[in-house]
Each structure stands twice: as C-alpha cells, then as structure tokens.
Design a protein around this motif. Structure first.
Motif, short mmCIF file in Angstrom:
data_model
loop_
_atom_site.label_atom_id
_atom_site.label_comp_id
_atom_site.label_asym_id
_atom_site.label_seq_id
_atom_site.Cartn_x
_atom_site.Cartn_y
_atom_site.Cartn_z
N GLN A 13 0.87 -1.17 0.00
CA GLN A 13 0.00 0.00 0.00
C GLN A 13 0.91 1.22 0.00
O GLN A 13 1.97 1.21 0.64
N ILE A 14 0.50 2.26 -0.70
CA ILE A 14 1.31 3.47 -0.76
C ILE A 14 0.52 4.59 -0.11
O ILE A 14 -0.66 4.78 -0.37
N ASP A 51 1.98 13.36 3.16
CA ASP A 51 1.30 14.58 3.57
C ASP A 51 -0.01 14.29 4.29
O ASP A 51 -0.63 15.18 4.85
N SER A 52 -0.47 13.03 4.25
CA SER A 52 -1.75 12.68 4.87
C SER A 52 -1.54 11.67 6.00
O SER A 52 -1.60 10.47 5.79
N SER A 53 -1.30 12.18 7.21
CA SER A 53 -1.02 11.27 8.33
C SER A 53 -2.25 10.45 8.70
O SER A 53 -2.13 9.32 9.16
N ALA A 54 -3.45 10.97 8.47
CA ALA A 54 -4.67 10.21 8.79
C ALA A 54 -4.76 8.97 7.91
O ALA A 54 -5.08 7.88 8.38
N ARG A 55 -4.46 9.11 6.62
CA ARG A 55 -4.47 7.96 5.71
C ARG A 55 -3.38 6.96 6.09
O ARG A 55 -3.59 5.76 6.08
N VAL A 56 -2.22 7.47 6.46
CA VAL A 56 -1.12 6.60 6.87
C VAL A 56 -1.55 5.75 8.06
O VAL A 56 -1.37 4.53 8.07
N LEU A 57 -2.15 6.37 9.06
CA LEU A 57 -2.57 5.64 10.25
C LEU A 57 -3.66 4.62 9.94
O LEU A 57 -3.69 3.55 10.52
#
Length: 199
Positions: free
Chosen positions: A37-38, A42-48
C-alpha cells in the motif's frame, strides 16, 4: 511479513523514468510477492488508517524526515520501520546521519530477492527487541521511582520515630501488609502527608 506500507513525500521523485529503473520500493517489493500500500506522507490520517493492515512500514523519505514519522508510527502501534535508501532519499548531508532514529532496517534498490527477505526478517526481529527494551526500560524507571518514594518515607519515619532506616523499612512494610496495600503506596502517602504538614 506479507503486507507493507510505503510512506513517501509526494514530491520526492518526479521523474517517471525512475519507476522503470527500480527506484520505487513498491515495484521491487511487489515483484518479490509482497502486498504494498502506498501512502502520501502529507496525509497522516491515511497513513494511520493503512497502518492497521500493514506488517511493516517502509519510509521512502529523506533521512531528516524520518524522526517525525517514526514518532507517529510508534504512537500508533509497534511495527517494524525500514528506510528505503535510494539516491533521492540518501542525498542528505552527513550531519543528517547523526540524528537519532530508531529504524529496524534498510532497503536499497540494488537488493536481490533473498537479501530483501532477510532484511525484512531481521527488521521484524529488531522491532521486537526494540519493543522489549522499551518495556524493560519503562519497568526499571517505574521501580526506581518506587524506590525513591520508599527511601524518602524511610527517612521521614527514621527521623520522626528516632529509629534506624532498617527499622523504618520494617515499620513501612508492616503498615503496608496491615492495610493490604503496596509498600510504595503507603510510602507515597507518608511522604505527601509529611510535605503537607511541612508547608
């Protein structure tokens, strides 16, 4: 370890020809059977959100940006963190390498399949050891803090009752047993009561 999350800054690689030259970690990982998954850094919410499904995180970032991501990832859950060391991410100055970072492994574009698998295996092992060390450190700090309260209470009891510290310790232990409390709780209460009376 089958599922990996690649975190990169959107602007780290702008040349589409670099995708075919193997400088993107997801290409090498997918070719070796990993699910990738990539996440845009810039989007920490998506990362988490994606982190919940990943077995490890691969940071495709300049080394200066690793500490802030490492902190965010460690607050989420324990997970192996690897650094993708490519010409773009390794272009930092030598001073950046002196920064304290807790990564569990390094991946490079030149790795072969077996090297990649072993790097991921050792990263998982390193992550477990790092978590164990952190847990042991926390326990030791807690014990030292408890010892501090007990020693202060012993000193207070020894002064007030004009007894030795060994006798004060026995008195403290007996009081804790009689009240069915932990010794540190009794010691903390004694120290706080004494401080209150002194002020």
């Amino acid at each position: 370890m089958r599922s990996l999350l690649v975190i990169r800054m959107e602007n780290i690689i702008n040349d589409p020809d670099q995708a075919t030259s193997g400088l993107f970690p997801e290409i090498m990982l997918e070719e070796n059977g990993y699910q990738v998954q990539i996440a845009d850094g810039d989007s920490s919410a998506r990362v988490l959100r994606l982190l919940g499904e990943a077995d490890a995180a691969v940071l495709d970032l300049p080394i200066e940006e690793i500490p802030e991501w490492e902190k965010l990832l460690s607050q989420s859950r324990p997970i192996p963190v690897l650094w993708w060391c490519s010409p773009q991410t390794a272009s930092s100055s030598a001073e950046a390498c002196e920064t304290e970072i807790a990564i569990d492994g390094i991946l490079t574009p030149s790795m072969r399949d077996r090297e990649l698998h072993w790097a991921l295996h050792f990263a998982a092992k390193q992550c477990m050891e790092r978590q164990q060390w952190a847990s042991e450190r926390k326990q030791l700090q807690s014990r030292l803090e408890e010892r501090k309260w007990i020693d202060m209470a012993k000193g207070i009891l020894a002064d007030m009752k004009n007894i030795s510290e060994a006798e004060a310790y026995d008195l403290l232990r007996k009081k804790a047993m009689n009240e069915r409390k932990r010794m540190v709780d009794v010691a903390t209460a004694i120290v706080k009561a004494h401080q209150l009376l002194q002020s």
